[in-house]
Design an enzyme around this catalytic site. Structure first.
Site, mmCIF file in Angstrom:
data_model
loop_
_atom_site.group_PDB
_atom_site.id
_atom_site.type_symbol
_atom_site.label_atom_id
_atom_site.label_comp_id
_atom_site.label_asym_id
_atom_site.label_seq_id
_atom_site.Cartn_x
_atom_site.Cartn_y
_atom_site.Cartn_z
ATOM 1 N N SER A 1 0.840 -1.202 0.000
ATOM 2 C CA SER A 1 0.000 0.000 0.000
ATOM 3 C C SER A 1 0.868 1.242 0.000
ATOM 4 O O SER A 1 1.973 1.242 0.571
ATOM 5 C CB SER A 1 -0.858 -0.026 1.265
ATOM 6 N N LYS B 1 2.332 -3.593 6.659
ATOM 7 C CA LYS B 1 2.662 -3.735 5.227
ATOM 8 C C LYS B 1 4.160 -3.543 5.016
ATOM 9 O O LYS B 1 4.795 -4.283 4.248
ATOM 10 C CB LYS B 1 1.869 -2.710 4.402
ATOM 11 N N TYR C 1 -1.321 -0.508 10.728
ATOM 12 C CA TYR C 1 -1.628 -1.094 9.414
ATOM 13 C C TYR C 1 -0.458 -0.866 8.455
ATOM 14 O O TYR C 1 0.035 -1.808 7.810
ATOM 15 C CB TYR C 1 -2.921 -0.485 8.846
HETATM 16 P P1 NAD Z 1 -11.038 -6.827 1.483
HETATM 17 O O1 NAD Z 1 -11.233 -6.783 2.954
HETATM 18 O O2 NAD Z 1 -12.192 -6.582 0.611
HETATM 19 O O3 NAD Z 1 -10.380 -8.221 1.064
HETATM 20 C C1 NAD Z 1 -9.539 -8.958 1.926
HETATM 21 C C2 NAD Z 1 -10.051 -10.377 1.938
HETATM 22 O O4 NAD Z 1 -9.208 -11.154 2.784
HETATM 23 C C3 NAD Z 1 -11.464 -10.482 2.497
HETATM 24 O O5 NAD Z 1 -12.245 -11.274 1.621
HETATM 25 C C4 NAD Z 1 -11.292 -11.160 3.846
HETATM 26 O O6 NAD Z 1 -12.408 -11.958 4.188
HETATM 27 C C5 NAD Z 1 -10.028 -11.955 3.605
HETATM 28 N N1 NAD Z 1 -9.258 -12.254 4.820
HETATM 29 C C6 NAD Z 1 -8.939 -11.399 5.818
HETATM 30 N N2 NAD Z 1 -8.200 -12.025 6.730
HETATM 31 C C7 NAD Z 1 -8.034 -13.298 6.300
HETATM 32 C C8 NAD Z 1 -7.348 -14.418 6.816
HETATM 33 N N3 NAD Z 1 -6.703 -14.367 7.988
HETATM 34 N N4 NAD Z 1 -7.376 -15.576 6.096
HETATM 35 C C9 NAD Z 1 -8.045 -15.660 4.927
HETATM 36 N N5 NAD Z 1 -8.710 -14.599 4.403
HETATM 37 C C10 NAD Z 1 -8.701 -13.454 5.078
HETATM 38 O O7 NAD Z 1 -9.849 -5.804 1.180
HETATM 39 P P2 NAD Z 1 -9.285 -5.325 -0.229
HETATM 40 O O8 NAD Z 1 -9.606 -3.888 -0.368
HETATM 41 O O9 NAD Z 1 -9.665 -6.272 -1.298
HETATM 42 O O10 NAD Z 1 -7.733 -5.432 0.068
HETATM 43 C C11 NAD Z 1 -6.945 -6.534 -0.353
HETATM 44 C C12 NAD Z 1 -5.507 -6.297 0.038
HETATM 45 O O11 NAD Z 1 -5.043 -5.068 -0.536
HETATM 46 C C13 NAD Z 1 -5.300 -6.157 1.554
HETATM 47 O O12 NAD Z 1 -4.115 -6.810 1.909
HETATM 48 C C14 NAD Z 1 -5.162 -4.668 1.759
HETATM 49 O O13 NAD Z 1 -4.384 -4.357 2.877
HETATM 50 C C15 NAD Z 1 -4.482 -4.239 0.465
HETATM 51 N N6 NAD Z 1 -4.737 -2.830 0.122
HETATM 52 C C16 NAD Z 1 -6.018 -2.377 0.036
HETATM 53 C C17 NAD Z 1 -6.239 -1.022 -0.231
HETATM 54 C C18 NAD Z 1 -7.647 -0.488 -0.301
HETATM 55 O O14 NAD Z 1 -7.818 0.741 -0.129
HETATM 56 N N7 NAD Z 1 -8.666 -1.294 -0.579
HETATM 57 C C19 NAD Z 1 -5.166 -0.149 -0.433
HETATM 58 C C20 NAD Z 1 -3.877 -0.665 -0.362
HETATM 59 C C21 NAD Z 1 -3.665 -2.013 -0.084
HETATM 60 N N1 UFG Z 2 -12.797 11.741 3.124
HETATM 61 C C1 UFG Z 2 -13.789 12.659 3.425
HETATM 62 N N2 UFG Z 2 -14.943 12.167 3.965
HETATM 63 C C2 UFG Z 2 -15.155 10.854 4.220
HETATM 64 C C3 UFG Z 2 -14.124 9.929 3.895
HETATM 65 C C4 UFG Z 2 -12.959 10.419 3.358
HETATM 66 O O1 UFG Z 2 -13.640 13.849 3.222
HETATM 67 O O2 UFG Z 2 -16.221 10.487 4.726
HETATM 68 C C5 UFG Z 2 -11.548 12.249 2.517
HETATM 69 C C6 UFG Z 2 -10.316 11.990 3.367
HETATM 70 O O3 UFG Z 2 -10.151 13.010 4.343
HETATM 71 C C7 UFG Z 2 -9.226 11.963 2.295
HETATM 72 C C8 UFG Z 2 -9.924 11.371 1.077
HETATM 73 O O4 UFG Z 2 -11.326 11.557 1.318
HETATM 74 O O5 UFG Z 2 -8.831 13.287 1.984
HETATM 75 C C9 UFG Z 2 -9.657 9.882 0.888
HETATM 76 O O6 UFG Z 2 -9.932 9.199 2.107
HETATM 77 P P1 UFG Z 2 -10.087 7.609 2.167
HETATM 78 O O7 UFG Z 2 -10.472 7.272 3.573
HETATM 79 O O8 UFG Z 2 -10.977 7.139 1.078
HETATM 80 O O9 UFG Z 2 -8.640 7.071 1.815
HETATM 81 P P2 UFG Z 2 -7.224 7.353 2.512
HETATM 82 O O10 UFG Z 2 -6.383 8.050 1.504
HETATM 83 O O11 UFG Z 2 -7.377 7.973 3.829
HETATM 84 O O12 UFG Z 2 -6.668 5.863 2.762
HETATM 85 C C10 UFG Z 2 -6.729 4.826 1.780
HETATM 86 C C11 UFG Z 2 -6.996 3.500 2.492
HETATM 87 C C12 UFG Z 2 -5.827 3.127 3.339
HETATM 88 C C13 UFG Z 2 -4.587 3.082 2.490
HETATM 89 C C14 UFG Z 2 -4.388 4.393 1.787
HETATM 90 C C15 UFG Z 2 -3.234 4.199 0.856
HETATM 91 O O13 UFG Z 2 -8.143 3.604 3.309
HETATM 92 O O14 UFG Z 2 -6.019 1.828 3.848
HETATM 93 O O15 UFG Z 2 -5.557 4.745 1.054
HETATM 94 O O16 UFG Z 2 -3.144 5.072 -0.137
HETATM 95 F F1 UFG Z 2 -3.527 2.857 3.278
#
Ligand code: NAD
Ligand code: UFG
Length: 351
Positions: free
Chosen positions: A127, A155, A151
Site C-alpha cells: 500500500s 505492510k 496497518y
Molecule cells: P477486502 O477486505 O475486501 O479483502 C480482503 C479479503 O481477505 C477479504 O475477503 C477477507 O475476508 C479476507 N481475509 C482477511 N483475513 C483473512 C485471513 N486471515 N485468512 C483468509 N482470508 C482473510 O480488502 P481489499 O480492499 O480487497 O484489500 C486486499 C488487500 O489489498 C489487503 O491486503 C489490503 O491491505 C491491500 N490494500 C487495500 C487497499 C484499499 O484501499 N482497498 C489499499 C492498499 C492495499
Molecule cells: N474523506 C472525506 N470524507 C469521508 C471519507 C474520506 O472527506 O467520509 C476524505 C479523506 O479526508 C481523504 C480522502 O477523502 O482526503 C480519501 O480518504 P479515504 O479514507 O478514502 O482514503 P485514505 O487516503 O485515507 O486511505 C486509503 C486506504 C488506506 C490506504 C491508503 C493508501 O483507506 O487503507 O488509502 O493510499 F492505506
C-alpha cells in the site's frame, strides 16, 4: 492434464475478486482462499456470471499452517497472489496485535508453505500507506518508508520480510505492489466493494449518500494547501489494479527477482473532484457538509507510476468518470450490498 492454479488469498474480497476476473480473462485458473472475515460467499455466483465458471474456493485462514500444507499438496499451484489481510487504519490503532497477526504472521505462514512446496512466485498487496506523509508528490518507489500506523507498519514489515526471503534465495519471483486508492467496481455492477457498517473511505460513503443509505457526506477538511482546500489522493480503478496484477505475474514468471511497484494513475483528485464527478455521472445529488480535518490524514499525495509502465507496460486506463460510474452502478444495483446480516454460510471445497 491437471489444472494449474494461481492461489488468490483474500480472493472473495474487493481487490481479490476483481483480480480473479482479470486472471481468468488472461487464461489463468484462480483458486480462492478466504475466511470470509470481510467478504460474502455470494460473490462466487457473481463471478460465475462474469467468468462463466465458478472459481474453486477453499474456506480457511491464511494463518492455518496445516490447511495451507494440504492446499499446496492437493492443488498444482504455480503462483500466489496474496490479498488476504486487514485494512482499516483506525482499527489497526485500536487493535495492533490483530493487524500484525493477520498481515505479518499470515504473510510469513503463506511464504513458509510456498517454500515447503517449491512455489516461489508471489504477488503481494502492499500500500502507499508505507510512505506515510511523503515529502513530495508524485511519490517514486525509492521514497523512504514512514508508515504512520500499525496497518502501514504491517505492510512495511511484510515487504521487508519478503525482501529478506528473496535475498536468501534469489530464485524467488516476488512483486510488492503498492496500491494508491483503489475504487470503482467491475463494469457489470455484479461485484464491488462491501464496506462493513459505516464506510471510512470516501467513494463508498459518497455512493451510500447518493443511493439514500446515508444522509450527508462530511468532507474532512477544506483548509488544506490544495487547489480547493480538500484532501487530494490518487484514485485508481480496481480493474486497472487487477490488470496490473496480471501484468506483474507475467513479468515475474519470466524474470526471477524482487519487484517493487506503485500502482496508481499519477493524477491527484480532491474530495470535491470526486463528489462533483460522482454527482455528474450518477445524476444523483450528494449532500455534503464541510467538517474538520480527520486526524492522521495527509493533505495530498499521488503516485509516480512510471516504473510500472517501464517494467510491465502497465498504465491505468480508466479515469475518474469511469471510477465513479462503476462505483455507482454497483451501488445502485445492490443497494443493500447483499444485506450481509443475512449472509449464508458458504459451501467450500474441502481440502
Ligand atoms: P477486502 O477486505 O475486501 O479483502 C480482503 C479479503 O481477505 C477479504 O475477503 C477477507 O475476508 C479476507 N481475509 C482477511 N483475513 C483473512 C485471513 N486471515 N485468512 C483468509 N482470508 C482473510 O480488502 P481489499 O480492499 O480487497 O484489500 C486486499 C488487500 O489489498 C489487503 O491486503 C489490503 O491491505 C491491500 N490494500 C487495500 C487497499 C484499499 O484501499 N482497498 C489499499 C492498499 C492495499
Ligand atoms: N474523506 C472525506 N470524507 C469521508 C471519507 C474520506 O472527506 O467520509 C476524505 C479523506 O479526508 C481523504 C480522502 O477523502 O482526503 C480519501 O480518504 P479515504 O479514507 O478514502 O482514503 P485514505 O487516503 O485515507 O486511505 C486509503 C486506504 C488506506 C490506504 C491508503 C493508501 O483507506 O487503507 O488509502 O493510499 F492505506
Amino acid at each position: 492434464m491437471p489444472s494449474k492454479y494461481i492461489l488468490v488469498t483474500g480472493g472473495t474480497g474487493f481487490i481479490g475478486s476483481h483480480t480473479s476476473i482479470a486472471l481468468a480473462a488472461a487464461g489463468y485458473i484462480p483458486l480462492l482462499l478466504d475466511n470470509f472475515s470481510n467478504s460474502d460467499a455470494r460473490v462466487l455466483q457473481r463471478l460465475n456470471n462474469i467468468i462463466g465458471t465458478t472459481p474453486k474456493l477453499v474456506e480457511g485462514d491464511v494463518r492455518d499452517t496445516p490447511l495451507l500444507a494440504k492446499l499446496f499438496g492437493d492443488y498444482d499451484i504455480t503462483g500466489v497472489m496474496h490479498f488476504a489481510g486487514l485494512k482499516a487504519v483506525g482499527d489497526s490503532v485500536a487493535d495492533p496485535l490483530s493487524y500484525y497477526d493477520v498481515n505479518v504472521c499470515g504473510t510469513v505462514n503463506l511464504a513458509r508453505a510456498m517454500k515447503a512446496s517449491g512455489v516461489k512466485t508471489l504477488i503481494f498487496s502492499s500500500s502507499a500507506t508505507v510512505y506515510g506523509e511523503p515529502e513530495s508528490s508524485p511519490i517514486p518507489e525509492h521514497a523512504p518508508f514512514a508508515p504512520a500506523n500499525p496497518y502501514g507498519q504491517s505492510k512495511a514489515m511484510s515487504e521487508l520480510i519478503l525482501a529478506d526471503l528473496h535475498k536468501s534465495d534469489p530464485t524467488w519471483r516476488i512483486a510488492r505492489l503498492r496500491y494508491f486508492n483503489p475504487v470503482g467496481a467491475h463494469e457489470s455492477g455484479l461485484i464491488g466493494e462491501l464496506p462493513q457498517g459505516k464506510p471510512n473511505n470516501l467513494m463508498p460513503f459518497v455512493s451510500q449518500v447518493a443511493v439514500g443509505i446515508r444522509e450527508r457526506l462530511t468532507v474532512h477538511g477544506n483548509d488544506y494547501p490544495t487547489p480547493d482546500g480538500t484532501g487530494v489522493r490518487d484514485y485508481v480503478h480496481v480493474m486497472d489494479l487487477a490488470e496490473g496484477h496480471v501484468a506483474a505475474l507475467r513479468h515475474v514468471t519470466d524474470n526471477p527477482g524482487l519487484l517493487t511497484l506503485n500502482l496508481g494513475t499519477g493524477v491527484g483528485a480532491s474530495v470535491l473532484d470526486v463528489v462533483n464527478t460522482f454527482e455528474r455521472v450518477s445524476g444523483r445529488p450528494v449532500a455534503r457538509d464541510m467538517g474538520p480535518r480527520r486526524p492522521g490524514d495527509v493533505p495530498a499525495y499521488w503516485a509516480d507510476p512510471s516504473q510500472a509502465l517501464a517494467t510491465l507496460g502497465w498504465k491505468a486506463k480508466r479515469g475518474l468518470d469511469e471510477m465513479c460510474a462503476d462505483s455507482w452502478r454497483w451501488q445502485a444495483l445492490n443497494p443493500d450490498a447483499y444485506d450481509r446480516r443475512t449472509r449464508p454460510r458458504t459451501t467450500s471445497t474441502a481440502v
